[in-house]
Scaffold this motif. Structure first.
Motif, PDB file in Angstrom:
ATOM      1  N   VAL A   1       0.805  -1.339   0.027  1.00 33.79           N
ATOM      2  CA  VAL A   1      -0.097  -0.088   0.083  1.00 33.79           C
ATOM      3  C   VAL A   1       0.757   1.252  -0.021  1.00 33.79           C
ATOM      4  CG1 VAL A   1      -1.789   1.515   1.426  1.00 33.79           C
ATOM      5  CG2 VAL A   1      -2.020  -1.124   1.334  1.00 33.79           C
ATOM      6  N   ILE A   2       1.916   1.198   0.878  1.00 33.00           N
ATOM      7  CA  ILE A   2       2.815   2.321   0.948  1.00 33.00           C
ATOM      8  C   ILE A   2       3.387   2.553  -0.437  1.00 33.00           C
ATOM      9  CG2 ILE A   2       4.884   3.187   2.240  1.00 33.00           C
ATOM     10  CD1 ILE A   2       3.727   2.046   4.664  1.00 33.00           C
ATOM     11  N   ILE A   3       4.022   1.489  -0.901  1.00 30.29           N
ATOM     12  CA  ILE A   3       4.592   1.819  -2.336  1.00 30.29           C
ATOM     13  C   ILE A   3       3.859   2.324  -3.438  1.00 30.29           C
ATOM     14  CG2 ILE A   3       6.001   0.524  -4.120  1.00 30.29           C
ATOM     15  CD1 ILE A   3       7.075  -1.368  -1.797  1.00 30.29           C
ATOM     16  N   ASN A   4       2.497   1.672  -3.424  1.00 34.06           N
ATOM     17  CA  ASN A   4       1.747   2.409  -4.320  1.00 34.06           C
ATOM     18  C   ASN A   4       1.437   3.800  -4.073  1.00 34.06           C
ATOM     19  OD1 ASN A   4       1.250   0.277  -6.178  1.00 34.06           O
ATOM     20  ND2 ASN A   4      -0.072  -0.863  -4.767  1.00 34.06           N
ATOM     21  N   MET A   5       1.312   4.296  -3.058  1.00 35.95           N
ATOM     22  CA  MET A   5       1.161   5.458  -2.645  1.00 35.95           C
ATOM     23  C   MET A   5       1.982   6.317  -2.943  1.00 35.95           C
ATOM     24  SD  MET A   5       1.430   8.134  -0.167  1.00 35.95           S
ATOM     25  CE  MET A   5       1.760   7.469   1.325  1.00 35.95           C
ATOM     26  N   LEU A   6       3.306   5.930  -2.514  1.00 41.20           N
ATOM     27  CA  LEU A   6       4.496   6.670  -2.767  1.00 41.20           C
ATOM     28  C   LEU A   6       4.954   6.863  -4.258  1.00 41.20           C
ATOM     29  CD1 LEU A   6       7.022   5.674   0.054  1.00 41.20           C
ATOM     30  CD2 LEU A   6       5.723   7.854  -0.045  1.00 41.20           C
ATOM     31  N   THR A   7       4.565   5.973  -5.064  1.00 44.55           N
ATOM     32  CA  THR A   7       4.691   6.041  -6.512  1.00 44.55           C
ATOM     33  C   THR A   7       3.882   7.441  -7.181  1.00 44.55           C
ATOM     34  OG1 THR A   7       4.664   3.911  -6.461  1.00 44.55           O
ATOM     35  CG2 THR A   7       4.390   4.942  -8.680  1.00 44.55           C
ATOM     36  N   ARG A   8       2.797   7.356  -6.524  1.00 47.58           N
ATOM     37  CA  ARG A   8       1.674   8.477  -6.961  1.00 47.58           C
ATOM     38  C   ARG A   8       2.004  10.023  -6.515  1.00 47.58           C
ATOM     39  NH1 ARG A   8      -2.494   5.915  -5.705  1.00 47.58           N
ATOM     40  NH2 ARG A   8      -2.979   7.429  -4.212  1.00 47.58           N
ATOM     41  N   TYR A   9       2.965   9.862  -5.410  1.00 47.91           N
ATOM     42  CA  TYR A   9       3.281  10.975  -4.644  1.00 47.91           C
ATOM     43  C   TYR A   9       4.523  11.410  -5.332  1.00 47.91           C
ATOM     44  CZ  TYR A   9       5.418  13.864  -1.220  1.00 47.91           C
ATOM     45  OH  TYR A   9       5.982  14.880  -0.648  1.00 47.91           O
ATOM     46  N   ALA A  10       5.480  10.623  -5.903  1.00 49.30           N
ATOM     47  CA  ALA A  10       6.422  11.091  -6.582  1.00 49.30           C
ATOM     48  C   ALA A  10       6.306  11.544  -7.717  1.00 49.30           C
ATOM     49  CB  ALA A  10       7.490   9.721  -6.513  1.00 49.30           C
ATOM     50  N   ARG A  11       5.299  11.020  -8.495  1.00 48.83           N
ATOM     51  CA  ARG A  11       4.945  11.607  -9.609  1.00 48.83           C
ATOM     52  C   ARG A  11       4.603  12.919  -9.702  1.00 48.83           C
ATOM     53  NH1 ARG A  11       3.873   9.313 -14.715  1.00 48.83           N
ATOM     54  NH2 ARG A  11       5.303   7.511 -15.237  1.00 48.83           N
ATOM     55  N   THR A  12       4.177  13.448  -8.564  1.00 48.38           N
ATOM     56  CA  THR A  12       3.592  14.521  -8.403  1.00 48.38           C
ATOM     57  C   THR A  12       4.602  15.668  -7.858  1.00 48.38           C
ATOM     58  OG1 THR A  12       2.977  14.639  -6.087  1.00 48.38           O
ATOM     59  CG2 THR A  12       1.226  14.075  -7.856  1.00 48.38           C
ATOM     60  N   GLN A  13       5.621  15.091  -7.251  1.00 46.65           N
ATOM     61  CA  GLN A  13       6.564  15.807  -6.523  1.00 46.65           C
ATOM     62  C   GLN A  13       7.983  16.133  -7.273  1.00 46.65           C
ATOM     63  OE1 GLN A  13       5.601  17.930  -3.946  1.00 46.65           O
ATOM     64  NE2 GLN A  13       3.768  17.051  -4.056  1.00 46.65           N
ATOM     65  N   PHE A  14       8.276  15.131  -8.002  1.00 46.26           N
ATOM     66  CA  PHE A  14       9.841  15.056  -8.687  1.00 46.26           C
ATOM     67  C   PHE A  14       9.680  15.425 -10.091  1.00 46.26           C
ATOM     68  CE2 PHE A  14       9.884  11.772  -4.840  1.00 46.26           C
ATOM     69  CZ  PHE A  14      10.328  13.056  -4.104  1.00 46.26           C
ATOM     70  N   LEU A  15      10.842  15.353 -10.806  1.00 51.16           N
ATOM     71  CA  LEU A  15      11.062  15.711 -12.038  1.00 51.16           C
ATOM     72  C   LEU A  15      11.264  14.543 -12.734  1.00 51.16           C
ATOM     73  CD1 LEU A  15      12.781  18.876 -12.294  1.00 51.16           C
ATOM     74  CD2 LEU A  15      10.379  18.673 -12.939  1.00 51.16           C
ATOM     75  N   ASN A  16      10.750  14.256 -14.122  1.00 54.86           N
ATOM     76  CA  ASN A  16      10.966  12.942 -14.796  1.00 54.86           C
ATOM     77  C   ASN A  16      12.640  12.921 -15.144  1.00 54.86           C
ATOM     78  OD1 ASN A  16      11.046  10.894 -16.538  1.00 54.86           O
ATOM     79  ND2 ASN A  16       9.626  11.995 -17.893  1.00 54.86           N
ATOM     80  N   PRO A  17      13.132  11.823 -14.450  1.00 59.06           N
ATOM     81  CA  PRO A  17      14.519  11.504 -14.452  1.00 59.06           C
ATOM     82  C   PRO A  17      14.958  11.009 -16.098  1.00 59.06           C
ATOM     83  CG  PRO A  17      13.417   9.511 -13.566  1.00 59.06           C
ATOM     84  CD  PRO A  17      12.467  10.614 -13.803  1.00 59.06           C
ATOM     85  N   ASN A  18      14.218  10.911 -16.933  1.00 57.46           N
ATOM     86  CA  ASN A  18      14.357  10.491 -18.169  1.00 57.46           C
ATOM     87  C   ASN A  18      14.557  11.578 -19.155  1.00 57.46           C
ATOM     88  OD1 ASN A  18      14.858   7.948 -17.404  1.00 57.46           O
ATOM     89  ND2 ASN A  18      12.672   7.461 -17.578  1.00 57.46           N
ATOM     90  N   ILE A  19      13.905  12.705 -18.770  1.00 55.40           N
ATOM     91  CA  ILE A  19      13.799  13.875 -20.018  1.00 55.40           C
ATOM     92  C   ILE A  19      15.062  14.253 -20.730  1.00 55.40           C
ATOM     93  CG2 ILE A  19      11.637  15.097 -19.525  1.00 55.40           C
ATOM     94  CD1 ILE A  19      13.460  17.015 -17.618  1.00 55.40           C
ATOM     95  N   ASN A  20      16.136  14.221 -20.077  1.00 50.87           N
ATOM     96  CA  ASN A  20      17.291  14.577 -20.667  1.00 50.87           C
ATOM     97  C   ASN A  20      18.201  13.538 -21.324  1.00 50.87           C
ATOM     98  OD1 ASN A  20      18.252  13.618 -18.623  1.00 50.87           O
ATOM     99  ND2 ASN A  20      19.529  15.384 -17.831  1.00 50.87           N
TER     100      ASN A  20
END
Lengths: 1009, 420
Positions: free
Chosen positions: A253-272
């Motif tokens: 449950v925590i990992i799934n929640m943190l996945t969504r959290y991370a998607r809102t808070q961090f930048l896409n690591p693959n953009i460059n």
């Protein structure tokens, strides 16, 4: 009561006779086994049960309860017993009965009635019992009472429930707090109006440091206030750090929640990545590339640096790939897939492949996800190609998925292996799927198209019609790509129309012939002739294609086919299916020139014989990754109820400082600087820092707790936090500044004699003038305790005492030095004192003391030996030998002697402590003995009990000690925090839990005496 | 999360149901039955079925379907894994997990389910904790209770969940302190017609039976830990220690548990302990087929290959087989067309063989598929990967435990592909 849960499984009530636990039957009247539920018997039995419930004996009551549960399980109506149960069991103090299964039976019984019969009002009768149960000293009873209470779905008890949940949320027992977290969604679904209050409780529980609670409260968070992502900020780092110790279900449950959290808070690591063109997605189209290039160009201006918190999440979830629980592995895998930089995603492949050995249901889900991943990141699974080979024992659905994965993995280098593998499958298993797979390979990889086509043509002569049909469909799609080369195949297929019956295949053949009729000018009209004959018996889909074929032939070869076409169109005109009638009418208007024919018929040829683009054979798993992997929605490829979209990466990262753990306002005002502000390497220090000082319960929340039972613990933890707050304040400051302040503090205090060494040490350290003094000087030598090894009577005059000298044992640093003192009390000399026959636990070693050749009468001699106890308190057994006698002796170390002091600064101490949380941390409350209420006494007692050195500390209410175990060098950190009136808290952090536990006992003993 | 649970037996009857939130009518299972009917084999029922209002997630174990009813989004593996845990718990409690056992212990089953899920979310799933809360039924206790007429009332309430080690119950006491470890490896292999290995991998587990007093802290080290590069652990294993030193350090749960499972992949060379020579031919136009099969040991390090069982699904056209085994017995089921040959132990001096003819349906054409041959065997005292335990040490307690370790190699999915 309208629902009888087990009625259909148990057609006759007599069948279940044996199912009640045997003990129940024997002690009671025999009617359960023969209960024909005829009026008289059942009423007798119910009377019996009521009598049992009325009895004074707990055992009888329990029996009655168990039998009622068994009755319910068998689908019998026990509702008339409800009042009796409530009266006799509920009104009795639950705390009196001390059998858990009693409580469980009762719990089950009540829940059953609450759920099945909605006799909520009756349940209200027992509410007072639960309220009493909530105050019970036993945590299990408190938890059970809360579970039942929260299951009653009557709105009038909402306030009672709310109060109970709030109280339980600050309970001492983590188990009860966990139950409180579980109760939150129940109350929410009963009365959504309570949301605001519930969020307060969730906020409070989120701050809980216990691993037991973490999973459940995140679950409650997900169900109640998903949108309040701000609640997570402060707890983010704590959750990351606790994750490995949380129970498995909570981890998911925590990992799934943190996945969504991370998607809102961090930048896409693959953009460059794309900018450098190192590894692009294979299926990226131009537009996307451009867009990415733009982003990358932007990124180049401002180089991407991964947020340390993002890194923390990835780092802390990685070990969980090794979990035994497939759900946890999958959760981590999806987290990496959605959040990790491309180069790092590969680690999940191995773990996912391992899951393929699990139960077939697990395989099914994992393969679905692997299929999606292989489309995006093919390279990841290529090394594991062979793991996806099909076995004849696999269930069909697994075979299909494995084929899908194999097809996705096919590329120029491995295609020959894969095709060979496919060929074996054709001989033995579900062939129709294989044809599809081959077709997909052929379209994706141009080089092997001819090989594939040949293989498929061979399949056309297969005896299994389904295979042939499937092959035809696939061949049709392939031929469309380059028809001119393959007119012989088309001819071959035309012949098949005589035999093949599967409509889809027939339709495909007809379409092919119609489309490429100029390649087979002689055969095509003949096929139409045959088809016209059988037109009325064909399936609709075939009929449509016959019309289609007729139209195309009419346009290209009207001389031969004019009549046939009109015949077919006439048949179609009177067909039962309106679709076919429509089509016929439409086509007639289009192709047959009449005086009224419009402009369109001029273009008929263009319309029908336009060049058609070749179809793309695509995986059904393409683009499925917009669903969060591992979710139900992904599996079904449709949004399931309650599914939360995975948010897109933000364009610019939101303020990362929100995750910094708050320090007290007053302190902030002084002008503290966070690590992030100063640009210090946060990744190094951040996580540890947060552990020490995380989760400040909001003052208002703890202030409003009205609970009587938890008051003590509540206030205790509050004051502890205050201290933590002040510590972190110091941490935030510049090192120099802090040291200065420390120094001041140290000097301000009246320097007590015993403390002088420490202060001196500190000054030295600050000035960097001298290296830290050797630890032995720290240990108060007066505290050395001597033990008896050999009594003078058993030793026949020879007595031996030993002590742990706390000196480093020079021959071997991993050994504990034991200093022995031999006294010869006899009148004669003792010779050749030495040791023999050392018996040790495995891993332990001994360095013997040098032989004492002569010990004259009345004299005393000392010797030092070294023992490596392997960080255990196992005894070292050996024989002490003289020239005449042998004595069996043993040396057993107190746990405190298994360590040697180390010198740490306050910062290092806090940092290390932060890494030894969770199970490595043991906390005990104690009342200090009357004689050791001052700092001096505490230091003395602790250092006497264990070979530790003191760590300087800014607060005068805390004493800290540090050491390392002798053998493995694991850190041992001890903190004694004093409170008013002799109350104190002892905290031991040690990687070796056993040592930690034992040390706590010893220090407790030393401090309380 | 999990709303309800239905237990369905092989004949499609619901024999137990349990609801956690509210009652879901059992008619929801009709969708499941539909899927069950469509499936040709019991294991072909899709694990996830979508219905208009609910989702059904099921697992099949011991010929019982455990069907969980879900109402909203939840990771499917979460439910599947939980259902398997339920089955494991039943097995742990009742020895077997059959319909009869579940019906006989219906009260305990309900107690367990109530304790394992609270409001649909897992509460206590560790066997040690559950056993502390709910006593497993034992024959002895049943007998004692029968004679004395008492129940277990009077025992102390468990302290459960309080311990810092959530998987181990507190206050464990034994007169004989023992720790046994079984290293069991299964080889999965596909061998092609020429006898060369297509894939071969080893799936190993270390199952432990630890009966030690108090709170022992164990470390287990290996001679060749490098073999273990793909492992999954019981939660008790300290991961950091493994990463750093390649040593398993753990406080074990009480009783039986799976310490770790590992996977030695096909990248490493896997020794194949048996070989098969087979020649199965059908001729066009003839109603006879020839069957010739010989087994032999290979790379067994001198250990005997035991309990060998060969099975093969013969083509549908085969009516009967008249074969002559050099040892053991064979059976041929004319309905399912399954040929099984119970070989027993392989004697390297005299290799076991099975020869004879198969009679085919008259007039039927030559079967186009050749049968796959599945082999089962056991080799005692050997782990085929070569994994060896170095030593087991105990800290934290003072007694000296009895330690034992056993190795075994078994065939997992060991297949020989058809001759051509």
């Amino acid at each position: 009561p309208s629902i009888h849960p087990f009625s259909s499984a148990y057609p006759g009530p007599g069948r279940g006779g044996s199912s009640l636990s045997k003990d129940a039957q024997t002690s009671l009247s025999p009617d359960t086994s023969s209960s024909s539920s005829g009026g008289i018997f059942s009423s007798l039995r119910h009377d019996d049960l009521k009598e049992m419930l009325d009895s004074n004996k707990d055992s009888l009551k329990l029996e009655a309860m168990k039998r009622i549960v068994a009755m319910i399980a068998r689908g019998k109506n026990a509702s008339d017993l409800f009042p009796a149960v409530v009266k006799n069991v509920a009104c009795k103090n639950i705390e009196v009965c001390n059998e858990y299964s009693f409580i469980l039976c009762f719990l089950f019984y009540l829940l059953h009635f609450i759920i099945y019969f909605e006799q909520q009002d009756l349940a209200l009768l027992s509410i007072s019992t639960f309220q009493r149960g909530l105050k019970d000293p036993n945590q299990l009873i408190r938890a059970s009472a809360l579970r039942v209470l929260s299951s009653i779905r009557v709105t009038i008890i909402v306030p009672i429930m709310m109060l109970a949940i709030k109280e339980a949320a600050s309970d001492m027992s983590p188990y009860v707090r966990k139950t409180a977290a579980h109760a939150i969604p129940k109350l929410y679904s009963l009365d959504p109006e309570q949301k605001d209050q519930l969020i307060e409780v969730i906020e409070k529980l989120l701050a809980d440091k216990t691993t037991l609670v973490a999973g459940s409260v995140v679950m409650a968070f997900e169900e109640v206030c998903l949108e309040r992502i701000d609640l997570i900020h402060k707890n983010y780092r704590k959750l990351c750090n606790l994750l490995i110790d949380v129970e498995e279900w909570g981890q998911v449950v925590i990992i799934n929640m943190l996945t969504r959290y991370a998607r809102t808070q961090f930048l896409n690591p693959n953009i460059n990545k794309t900018f450098y063109g190192s590894d692009e997605d294979e299926d990226e189209d131009e537009e996307e590339k451009e867009k990415k290039a733009e982003v990358a160009a932007m990124a180049k201006r401002k180089p991407y640096v991964m947020d340390p918190d993002h890194r923390l999440l990835l780092r802390n979830t990685k070990p969980l790939l090794q979990s035994r629980n497939a759900a946890v592995v999958m959760a981590v895998a999806q987290l990496y897939f959605h959040l990790a930089p491309k180069a790092e995603v590969g680690v999940i492949a191995k773990a996912l492949v391992r899951l393929l050995r699990s139960h077939s249901e697990v395989q099914y889900v994992v393969l679905q996800n692997v299929a999606t991943m292989t489309i995006k990141r093919r390279g990841m699974f290529e090394p594991y190609l062979k793991s996806f080979y099909i076995r004849s024992t696999d269930p069909t659905q697994i075979k299909v998925l494995k084929l899908e994965v194999l097809t996705n993995l096919a590329n120029e280098t491995n295609i020959s292996t894969i095709l060979r593998e496919f060929q074996t499958y054709i001989k033995s298993m579900d062939k129709d799927f294989v044809a599809q797979a081959i077709g997909r390979c052929a379209t994706n990889i141009g080089e092997v198209r001819d090989t594939c086509l040949n293989g498929l043509v061979q399949l056309l002569s297969n005896r299994d019609e389904l295979v042939v049909a499937e092959s035809v469909v696939v061949i049709k799609k392939l031929l469309q790509m380059q028809p001119e080369k393959h007119s012989d195949i088309i001819k071959h297929m035309a012949k098949l129309t005589d035999n093949i019956q599967v409509p889809m295949a027939r339709a495909s053949i007809l379409w092919l012939i119609g489309e490429y009729c100029e390649h087979v000018p002689k055969i095509a009209p003949d096929v139409l002739r045959k088809m016209a004959k059988s037109f009325t018996n064909e399936e609709d889909i075939v009929k449509l294609q016959i019309i289609n074929l007729a139209a195309k032939l009419y346009l290209t070869n009207s001389k031969q086919t004019k009549l046939l076409t009109q015949y077919v169109l006439n048949l179609a005109k009177y067909d039962q299916n309106y679709d076919i009638r429509d089509r016929a009418r439409f086509i007639r208007q289009l192709i047959v020139p009449t005086e009224k024919s419009g402009a369109l018929s001029k273009y008929a040829k263009k319309l029908f014989l336009a060049l058609k683009p070749a179809p793309v054979l695509e995986s059904t798993f393409k683009d499925r990754d917009h669903f969060q992997l591992g979710s139900l929605s992904h599996l079904l490829n449709a949004k399931a109820g309650g599914y939360q979209e995975l948010p897109d990466w933000p364009e610019a990262a939101p303020d990362p400082s929100v995750r910094n753990v708050e320090v007290k306002e007053s302190v902030r005002a002084v002008g503290t600087v966070t690590y992030r502000d100063t640009g210090a390497p946060w990744a190094l220090q951040g996580p540890q820092k947060l552990e020490g000082s995380s989760c400040p319960r909001s003052d208002s929340a703890s202030g409003s707790e009205g609970s009587s039972s938890s008051e003590g613990s509540g206030s205790g933890s509050r004051s502890e936090e205050t201290e933590e707050g002040s510590e972190s304040e110091e941490k935030e400051e510049d090192k120099e500044e802090k040291d200065k302040k420390k120094k001041k503090k140290e000097f301000k205090k009246p320097v007590q004699e015993s403390e002088r060494w420490q202060t001196l040490l500190f000054v030295k350290l600050v000035n960097n003038a001298l290296p830290p003094p050797s630890p032995q000087t720290i240990a108060p030598s007066s505290a050395l305790k001597t033990y008896e090894l050999l009594h003078r009577i058993t030793g026949e005059g020879l007595s031996v005492e030993y002590c742990f000298s706390r000196q480093p044992f020079s021959p071997d640093a991993n050994m504990v030095a034991v200093q022995m003192e031999f006294t010869n009390n006899t009148t004669s000399d003792t010779k050749n004192l030495h040791m023999e026959e050392v018996k040790l636990q495995s891993g332990m070693r001994v360095k013997e003391f040098p032989e004492i050749e002569l010990l004259p009468a009345g004299e005393t001699a000392t010797a030092v030996m070294g023992i490596d106890f392997c960080d255990s308190t196992q005894a070292a057994n050996f024989q002490l030998c003289t020239n005449t006698r042998k004595f069996f002796v043993s040396i057993q170390p107190p746990v405190g002697e298994l360590m040697r002091p180390v010198f740490l600064t306050e910062n290092e101490f806090k940092k290390e402590q932060g890494q030894l949380m969770g199970m490595n941390e043991i906390t005990e409350k104690l009342t200090l003995g009357v004689k050791c209420r001052n700092e001096h006494a505490i230091v003395q007692r602790v250092t006497a009990a264990a070979n530790l050195s003191r760590v300087p500390c800014g607060s005068d209410k805390e004493c800290r000690f540090a050491g390392r175990t002798v053998t493995s060098g694991s850190l041992v950190l001890v903190t004694v925090a004093t409170r008013d009136e002799g109350a104190a808290q002892l905290m031991v952090n040690c990687e070796k839990m056993v040592i930690g536990t034992m040390l706590v006992k010893d220090i407790l003993l030393a401090l309380t005496q | 999360m999990i709303h309800s649970l239905f237990l369905v037996n092989a004949s499609g009857d619901i024999f137990l149901e349990k609801h956690w939130k509210s009652v879901v009518s059992r008619s929801v299972c009709d969708y499941f039955f539909e899927a069950q009917e469509r499936a040709t084999e019991p294991e072909n029922v899709p694990p996830v079925i979508s219905t208009p209002h609910h989702y059904l997630i099921s697992v099949l174990r011991h010929r019982i379907y455990f069907v969980a009813v879900i109402q909203s989004e939840v990771p499917p593996l979460f439910v599947i894994e939980f259902l398997h845990r339920v089955v494991d718990t039943f097995q742990d409690y009742f020895g077997v997990c059959t319909e009869a056992a579940i019906k006989d212990n219906v009260v305990v089953v309900y107690e367990l389910l109530e304790e394992m899920l609270d409001n649909g979310f897992p509460l206590a799933t560790e066997s040690n904790i559950l056993k502390e809360l709910i006593k497993p039924p034992t024959i002895l206790r049943t007998m004692v209770n029968t004679i004395t007429g008492s129940t277990n009332v009077g025992e102390q309430l468990p302290t459960g969940q309080l311990s810092v080690v959530p998987w181990r119950r507190t206050g464990v006491k034994y007169t004989n302190n023992e720790a046994y470890f079984d290293v069991v490896e299964e080889i999965d292999a596909i061998i092609d017609k020429s006898g060369s290995t297509i894939t071969a991998e080893i799936q190993g587990v270390i199952d432990a039976c630890v009966k030690l007093t108090g709170m022992p802290d164990l470390t287990l080290s290996f001679m060749n830990p490098r073999l273990l590069d793909d492992v999954s652990f019981h939660p008790c294993v300290r991961f950091k220690r493994w990463e750093a030193e390649r040593i398993l350090s753990f406080i074990p749960p009480d009783g039986n548990f799976r310490l770790l499972s590992y996977h030695v992949s096909s990248q490493n060379l896997v020794a194949i302990p048996v070989y098969v020579k087979h020649n199965i031919t059908f001729r066009e136009g003839s109603s006879q087929g020839r069957f010739d099969l010989t087994l032999g040991p290979k790379q067994t390090m001198g250990k005997a290959v035991e309990s060998v069982l060969v099975s093969s699904q013969l083509p549908r056209g085969v009516l009967n087989a008249s074969l002559n085994p050099s040892q053991g017995t064979y059976t041929f089921d004319p309905v399912t067309k399954l040929l099984t040959w119970d070989v027993g132990k392989i004697n390297p001096q005299k290799l076991p063989s099975l020869k004879g003819t198969m009679s085919l349906q008259a007039g039927a054409s030559k079967p186009d598929e050749n049968p796959t041959i599945n082999i089962q065997f056991k080799i005692q005292q050997m782990a085929i990967s070569g994994l060896k335990v170095n030593r087991l040490d105990m800290y934290g307690e003072k007694y000296k435990p009895f330690k034992g370790i056993k190795y075994m190699t078994k065939a997992g999915k060991f297949q020989d592909l058809p001759t051509q």
